[in-house]
Design an enzyme around this catalytic site. Structure first.
Site, short mmCIF file in Angstrom:
data_model
loop_
_atom_site.label_atom_id
_atom_site.label_comp_id
_atom_site.label_asym_id
_atom_site.label_seq_id
_atom_site.Cartn_x
_atom_site.Cartn_y
_atom_site.Cartn_z
CE LYS A 10 30.51 34.48 36.52
NZ LYS A 10 31.14 35.18 37.68
CE1 TYR A 50 36.31 34.26 36.22
CE2 TYR A 50 35.67 31.95 36.41
CZ TYR A 50 35.33 33.28 36.25
OH TYR A 50 34.01 33.65 36.11
CB THR A 93 32.86 42.28 40.62
OG1 THR A 93 33.58 42.64 39.44
CG2 THR A 93 33.24 40.87 41.04
CG ASN A 114 29.11 37.40 39.78
OD1 ASN A 114 29.19 36.41 39.06
ND2 ASN A 114 30.13 38.20 40.02
CG HIS A 117 32.81 35.84 32.33
ND1 HIS A 117 33.83 36.32 33.11
CD2 HIS A 117 33.25 35.88 31.05
CE1 HIS A 117 34.86 36.62 32.33
NE2 HIS A 117 34.53 36.37 31.08
CD GLU A 128 37.50 36.34 29.19
OE1 GLU A 128 36.33 36.58 28.83
OE2 GLU A 128 38.02 36.86 30.20
P1 DAT Z 1 34.12 40.13 37.07
O1 DAT Z 1 33.41 38.80 36.96
O2 DAT Z 1 33.17 41.25 37.36
O3 DAT Z 1 35.02 40.40 35.90
P2 DAT Z 1 36.54 39.50 38.58
O4 DAT Z 1 37.19 39.19 37.28
O5 DAT Z 1 37.25 40.44 39.50
O6 DAT Z 1 35.05 40.05 38.37
O7 DAT Z 1 36.31 38.15 39.38
C1 DAT Z 1 35.88 36.99 38.70
C2 DAT Z 1 34.84 36.30 39.53
O8 DAT Z 1 35.43 35.85 40.75
C3 DAT Z 1 33.67 37.18 39.96
O9 DAT Z 1 32.68 37.27 38.97
C4 DAT Z 1 33.20 36.48 41.19
C5 DAT Z 1 34.48 35.95 41.81
N1 DAT Z 1 35.00 36.86 42.83
C6 DAT Z 1 35.58 38.07 42.62
N2 DAT Z 1 35.93 38.65 43.78
C7 DAT Z 1 35.56 37.78 44.76
C8 DAT Z 1 35.63 37.78 46.16
N3 DAT Z 1 36.20 38.81 46.83
N4 DAT Z 1 35.13 36.72 46.84
C9 DAT Z 1 34.59 35.66 46.18
N5 DAT Z 1 34.48 35.60 44.84
C10 DAT Z 1 34.96 36.64 44.14
MG MG Z 2 36.78 39.51 35.30
#
Ligand code: DAT
Ligand code: MG
Length: 136
Positions: A10, A50, A93, A114, A117, A128
């Protein structure tokens, strides 16, 4: 049966100079890198990527962040179970919960930044990769 994941360093990871370290971990684990590209993600691609989070309160910020600077996109392949193995290498996450030794557990502190991805299932990997590496 092989599996494919869409992996992305990222903007925070690229800006901090972590791309090489992250790609190196993926290679050393034994995954095959089929394709790799450094680019700034288009807003339309970010919204589609997303899409499952469209109704979440952080969606706007998420799209802003992921399009805020260059990312390194990778198409990664491995044997059956590879997608989950990559997720396990990434950590949870929220990096505050990620185990030391995972990528997020070693390099991140905030859920919004973080560093990596990775597709959450083989089906997401197909979706994707079709979006970001059409024709692969
Ligand atoms: P991952 O990236 O582990 O698959 P995800 O698909 O649930 O996680 O979410 C996508 C991204 O969105 C994640 O990497 C960071 C952001 N994100 C997730 N939950 C969040 C939150 N509660 N507040 C802010 N950003 C968040
Ligand atoms: Mg995800």
């Amino acid at each position: 049966m092989s599996e494919r994941s869409f992996v992305m360093v990222k903007p925070d990871g690229v800006a901090r100079g972590l791309s090489g370290e992250i790609i190196s971990r993926i290679e050393r684990r034994g995954f095959t890198i089929l394709a790799m590209r450094k680019t700034v993600m288009e807003r339309s691609a970010a919204e589609e990527h997303y899409g499952e989070h469209r109704e979440r309160p952080f969606f706007g910020e998420l799209v802003e962040f992921i399009t805020s600077g260059p990312v390194v996109m990778l198409a990664v392949e491995g044997s059956e179970g590879a997608v989950k193995a990559l997720r396990d290498m990434m950590g949870t996450t929220n990096p505050l919960d990620s185990a030391p030794g995972t990528i997020r557990g070693d390099y991140a502190l905030e859920v919004g930044e973080n560093v990596i991805h990775g597709s959450d299932s083989p089906e997401s990997g197909v979706r994707e990769l079709a979006l970001h590496f059409p024709g692969l």
